[in-house]
Write a protein that holds these residues in place. Structure first.
Motif, PDB file in Angstrom:
ATOM      1  N   ALA A 159       0.862  -1.178   0.000  1.00 39.99           N
ATOM      2  CA  ALA A 159       0.000   0.000   0.000  1.00 39.99           C
ATOM      3  C   ALA A 159       0.896   1.225   0.000  1.00 39.99           C
ATOM      4  CB  ALA A 159      -0.915   0.006   1.223  1.00 39.99           C
ATOM      5  N   LEU A 160       0.313   2.362  -0.290  1.00 38.22           N
ATOM      6  CA  LEU A 160       1.010   3.649  -0.206  1.00 38.22           C
ATOM      7  C   LEU A 160       0.656   4.277   1.139  1.00 38.22           C
ATOM      8  CD1 LEU A 160       2.667   5.992  -1.477  1.00 38.22           C
ATOM      9  CD2 LEU A 160       0.490   6.879  -2.342  1.00 38.22           C
ATOM     10  N   TYR A 161       1.634   4.381   2.011  1.00 35.17           N
ATOM     11  CA  TYR A 161       1.447   5.043   3.300  1.00 35.17           C
ATOM     12  C   TYR A 161       1.925   6.486   3.166  1.00 35.17           C
ATOM     13  CZ  TYR A 161       0.782   0.365   5.220  1.00 35.17           C
ATOM     14  OH  TYR A 161       0.317  -0.905   5.473  1.00 35.17           O
ATOM     15  N   TYR A 162       1.145   7.425   3.710  1.00 32.25           N
ATOM     16  CA  TYR A 162       1.525   8.837   3.592  1.00 32.25           C
ATOM     17  C   TYR A 162       1.348   9.554   4.921  1.00 32.25           C
ATOM     18  CZ  TYR A 162      -3.531   9.655   2.974  1.00 32.25           C
ATOM     19  OH  TYR A 162      -4.900   9.698   3.141  1.00 32.25           O
ATOM     20  N   ASN A 163       2.227  10.528   5.168  1.00 29.84           N
ATOM     21  CA  ASN A 163       2.249  11.302   6.401  1.00 29.84           C
ATOM     22  C   ASN A 163       1.242  12.447   6.278  1.00 29.84           C
ATOM     23  OD1 ASN A 163       3.065  13.521   8.227  1.00 29.84           O
ATOM     24  ND2 ASN A 163       4.776  12.170   8.744  1.00 29.84           N
ATOM     25  N   LYS A 164       0.168  12.382   7.058  1.00 26.50           N
ATOM     26  CA  LYS A 164      -0.905  13.358   6.931  1.00 26.50           C
ATOM     27  C   LYS A 164      -0.439  14.781   7.243  1.00 26.50           C
ATOM     28  CE  LYS A 164      -4.739  10.187   7.909  1.00 26.50           C
ATOM     29  NZ  LYS A 164      -5.872   9.901   8.830  1.00 26.50           N
ATOM     30  N   LYS A 165       0.397  14.941   8.246  1.00 26.74           N
ATOM     31  CA  LYS A 165       0.880  16.273   8.612  1.00 26.74           C
ATOM     32  C   LYS A 165       1.702  16.889   7.497  1.00 26.74           C
ATOM     33  CE  LYS A 165       3.697  18.723  12.034  1.00 26.74           C
ATOM     34  NZ  LYS A 165       4.560  18.577  13.247  1.00 26.74           N
ATOM     35  N   MET A 166       2.611  16.119   6.903  1.00 28.83           N
ATOM     36  CA  MET A 166       3.444  16.641   5.822  1.00 28.83           C
ATOM     37  C   MET A 166       2.596  17.000   4.611  1.00 28.83           C
ATOM     38  SD  MET A 166       6.802  14.157   6.201  1.00 28.83           S
ATOM     39  CE  MET A 166       7.806  15.050   5.006  1.00 28.83           C
ATOM     40  N   PHE A 167       1.561  16.229   4.347  1.00 26.03           N
ATOM     41  CA  PHE A 167       0.654  16.545   3.241  1.00 26.03           C
ATOM     42  C   PHE A 167      -0.092  17.852   3.518  1.00 26.03           C
ATOM     43  CE2 PHE A 167       1.790  12.771   1.245  1.00 26.03           C
ATOM     44  CZ  PHE A 167       1.036  12.521   0.112  1.00 26.03           C
ATOM     45  N   ARG A 168      -0.590  18.020   4.743  1.00 27.87           N
ATOM     46  CA  ARG A 168      -1.308  19.262   5.085  1.00 27.87           C
ATOM     47  C   ARG A 168      -0.393  20.465   4.940  1.00 27.87           C
ATOM     48  NH1 ARG A 168      -3.356  16.171   9.456  1.00 27.87           N
ATOM     49  NH2 ARG A 168      -1.822  17.150  10.836  1.00 27.87           N
ATOM     50  N   GLU A 169       0.812  20.350   5.453  1.00 26.24           N
ATOM     51  CA  GLU A 169       1.746  21.471   5.410  1.00 26.24           C
ATOM     52  C   GLU A 169       2.115  21.855   3.979  1.00 26.24           C
ATOM     53  OE1 GLU A 169       3.951  20.724   9.735  1.00 26.24           O
ATOM     54  OE2 GLU A 169       4.937  20.095   7.890  1.00 26.24           O
ATOM     55  N   GLY A 294      -3.484   7.406  13.134  1.00 28.81           N
ATOM     56  CA  GLY A 294      -4.031   8.686  12.701  1.00 28.81           C
ATOM     57  C   GLY A 294      -2.974   9.618  12.144  1.00 28.81           C
ATOM     58  N   ASP A 295      -1.687   9.332  12.464  1.00 32.53           N
ATOM     59  CA  ASP A 295      -0.598  10.153  11.905  1.00 32.53           C
ATOM     60  C   ASP A 295      -0.391   9.861  10.427  1.00 32.53           C
ATOM     61  OD1 ASP A 295      -0.167  11.258  14.374  1.00 32.53           O
ATOM     62  OD2 ASP A 295       1.659  10.128  14.811  1.00 32.53           O
ATOM     63  N   TRP A 296      -0.760   8.669  10.011  1.00 31.53           N
ATOM     64  CA  TRP A 296      -0.553   8.283   8.620  1.00 31.53           C
ATOM     65  C   TRP A 296      -1.877   7.892   7.966  1.00 31.53           C
ATOM     66  CZ3 TRP A 296       0.841   4.982  12.641  1.00 31.53           C
ATOM     67  CH2 TRP A 296       0.201   3.747  12.686  1.00 31.53           C
ATOM     68  N   GLY A 297      -1.904   7.995   6.653  1.00 29.95           N
ATOM     69  CA  GLY A 297      -3.021   7.506   5.873  1.00 29.95           C
ATOM     70  C   GLY A 297      -2.559   6.379   4.973  1.00 29.95           C
ATOM     71  N   VAL A 298      -3.514   5.650   4.423  1.00 28.45           N
ATOM     72  CA  VAL A 298      -3.200   4.501   3.575  1.00 28.45           C
ATOM     73  C   VAL A 298      -4.023   4.589   2.300  1.00 28.45           C
ATOM     74  CG1 VAL A 298      -3.020   1.989   3.477  1.00 28.45           C
ATOM     75  CG2 VAL A 298      -2.926   3.150   5.685  1.00 28.45           C
ATOM     76  N   ALA A 299      -3.378   4.344   1.171  1.00 29.44           N
ATOM     77  CA  ALA A 299      -4.053   4.371  -0.125  1.00 29.44           C
ATOM     78  C   ALA A 299      -3.473   3.264  -0.995  1.00 29.44           C
ATOM     79  CB  ALA A 299      -3.860   5.727  -0.801  1.00 29.44           C
ATOM     80  N   PRO A 300      -4.177   2.868  -2.048  1.00 29.33           N
ATOM     81  CA  PRO A 300      -3.604   1.881  -2.966  1.00 29.33           C
ATOM     82  C   PRO A 300      -2.342   2.408  -3.639  1.00 29.33           C
ATOM     83  CG  PRO A 300      -5.973   2.115  -3.301  1.00 29.33           C
ATOM     84  CD  PRO A 300      -5.550   3.231  -2.403  1.00 29.33           C
ATOM     85  N   VAL A 301      -1.463   1.506  -4.000  1.00 28.12           N
ATOM     86  CA  VAL A 301      -0.270   1.862  -4.776  1.00 28.12           C
ATOM     87  C   VAL A 301      -0.714   2.477  -6.109  1.00 28.12           C
ATOM     88  CG1 VAL A 301       1.752   0.909  -5.963  1.00 28.12           C
ATOM     89  CG2 VAL A 301       1.127   0.080  -3.680  1.00 28.12           C
ATOM     90  N   PRO A 302      -0.042   3.538  -6.581  1.00 28.85           N
ATOM     91  CA  PRO A 302      -0.443   4.174  -7.843  1.00 28.85           C
ATOM     92  C   PRO A 302      -0.447   3.215  -9.034  1.00 28.85           C
ATOM     93  CG  PRO A 302       1.051   5.601  -6.641  1.00 28.85           C
ATOM     94  CD  PRO A 302       1.033   4.290  -5.910  1.00 28.85           C
ATOM     95  N   VAL A 303      -1.263   3.580 -10.017  1.00 26.68           N
ATOM     96  CA  VAL A 303      -1.368   2.840 -11.275  1.00 26.68           C
ATOM     97  C   VAL A 303      -1.147   3.830 -12.410  1.00 26.68           C
ATOM     98  CG1 VAL A 303      -2.905   1.081 -10.338  1.00 26.68           C
ATOM     99  CG2 VAL A 303      -3.880   3.160 -11.350  1.00 26.68           C
ATOM    100  N   PRO A 304      -1.049   3.379 -13.668  1.00 23.85           N
ATOM    101  CA  PRO A 304      -0.858   4.320 -14.782  1.00 23.85           C
ATOM    102  C   PRO A 304      -2.018   5.311 -14.887  1.00 23.85           C
ATOM    103  CG  PRO A 304      -0.350   2.087 -15.463  1.00 23.85           C
ATOM    104  CD  PRO A 304      -0.960   1.981 -14.110  1.00 23.85           C
TER     105      PRO A 304
END
Length: 438
Positions: A159-169, A294-304
């Motif tokens: 999965a694609l894990y992402y840092n919610k705080k860094m995304f907001r900033e 809650g610090d991180w979010g989860v999304a599917p791995v990118p596709v074309p």
């Protein structure tokens, strides 16, 4: 004759891997032939943040098994850099544990040695039946048309894990769903000493997992329909270049990641040094490194671009997981079957997969509400709809070593500022293909 060729192949693989993995080959911790009556030896893979954490997780469960059956289990947690070497040495020597964990991608390679117990109808019936397991997990337990070489224990997907705080900033509202969006988003995040995406450039297995997905997205595969290596096709070259270019061209992976091979990318993510990471079932590692749910979010791995996760060109994960195997020459086959039945029982599947943040491959255990959390829902949906097994061929472990090392060398070129071109990628993949057994 097949067993002789397989043993030779195993020996060759041990030699290949000695240069890239630590401490392989020792079987001093005991083998099947050295196990006392009423005991089993069990090699467990390192699933938690460290070996001590695995011992703490597994210890009470193994004690529970001993209380129920009178069979004591001698546990050794084997680090991932050592595990395949240790198993191959054991299959070549005939001196191994009674029961062991194997990465599911190795199932066919280890099956070809003839050292593992085949899971025929009778053996499956002894643990409750084959139909208890999810079909995709069984599909990653050995070559098609043969009895599986192991039983699924933990199921995982990327999965694609992402840092919610860094995304907001950075003013980014959602994670990237396509690779074009990954690059655009990544450029916004890669600044002020921080980077968008973490990678494990020195980890051949992780390199293979990422390259396999991109190969499928380019409509390719690393083995042809006859099971022969086809590493250096134009589509595979393009797929590998796309991955390495995230560092070499797009500059969204830190050059230092070319040297990462032992989960350093997870530490960087937890420490706020990178904003995203592609990983299997990572939640327990993040909390171990100080993050809170809650610090991180989860999304599917990118596709074309223009697609959504699904089968075929929109595959976005390998079918990842851990299988449980039994050495054929164990002197305690009844005890080994009881242990496998215990570890794959509904109750134990819930306990262990909750502890490791993975998905139970046993259907009945998946109904537990704990596996409906956001993280695990993404992983479960990926396994059900858009994951594919790595090639189930006898040469799979050599494939991981040769192509994974080629990608490692390409990351080293990128980190050093050397050009990564179509020609240089093709040359590395051609060399990898030439190193495969004939």
């Amino acid at each position: 004759m097949r067993r002789t060729r397989a043993a030779a192949a195993a020996a060759v693989t041990v030699a290949l891997l000695t240069a890239t993995a630590c401490g392989g080959g020792s079987t001093d911790s005991g083998g099947a032939s050295n196990t006392a009556p009423g005991e089993l030896t069990y090699w467990a893979s390192n699933q938690g943040p460290d070996i001590a954490a695995d011992q703490a997780t597994l210890g009470p469960e193994l004690k529970k098994f001993e209380q129920r059956t009178g069979i004591k289990v001698k546990l050794e947690v084997v680090p991932w850099p050592d595990l395949l070497n240790r198993i191959l040495a054991a299959t070549a020597s005939g001196q191994g544990p009674d029961v062991l964990n194997i990465g599911n991608t190795w199932s066919s390679s280890l099956q070809a040695t003839g050292a593992l117990l085949p899971w025929d109808t009778a053996n499956f019936e002894a643990i409750g039946g084959k139909d208890r397991f999810v079909e995709s997990a069984i599909g990653s337990a050995g070559a098609a048309g043969k009895d599986p070489a192991a039983v699924p224990l933990y199921s995982m997907s990327y999965a694609l894990y992402y840092n919610k705080k860094m995304f907001r900033e950075a003013g980014i509202e959602k994670p990237p769903a396509t690779w074009d969006e990954m690059v655009t988003t990544g450029r916004k995040l890669s600044k002020d000493g921080k980077w968008a995406l973490g990678a494990e450039g020195s980890n051949p297995s992780n390199n293979i997992h990422q390259a396999f997905v991109l190969s499928r997205q380019h409509g390719a595969d690393f083995f042809d329909a006859a099971g022969k290596p086809s590493f250096d096709t134009p589509a595979n070259v393009e797929a590998v270049k796309q991955y390495v270019d995230l560092m070499a061209k797009e500059k969204i992976i830190a050059p230092g990641n070319a040297e990462y091979d032992k989960n350093q990318s997870l530490q960087d993510f937890a420490g706020g040094r990178t904003a995203m990471v592609l990983w299997q079932s990572a939640a327990s590692s993040f909390t171990a490194h100080g993050m809170k749910e809650g610090d991180w979010g989860v999304a599917p791995v990118p596709v074309p671009a223009g697609g959504a996760p699904g089968t075929g060109r929109n595959t976005n994960s390998m079918v990842a997981g851990i299988n449980l195997a039994v050495f054929k020459n164990t002197d305690n086959i009844d005890g080994a079957l009881k242990f496998v039945k215990f570890m794959t029982g509904d109750e134990e599947q819930k306990i262990l997969n909750k502890a490791y943040g993975s998905i139970p491959p046993v259907r009945a255990a998946q109904s537990d509400p704990a596996f409906a959390a956001e993280d695990l829902t993404v992983l479960r949906d990926t396994l059900a709809t858009s994951a594919a097994p790595l090639p189930q061929v006898p040469e799979e472990s050599q494939f991981e070593t040769t192509v994974g090392t080629a990608i490692k060398e390409l990351f080293a070129d990128a980190a050093a500022g050397r050009p990564v071109t179509t020609e240089s990628v093709k040359a590395k993949l051609t060399k990898a293909q030439q190193q495969m057994p004939n």
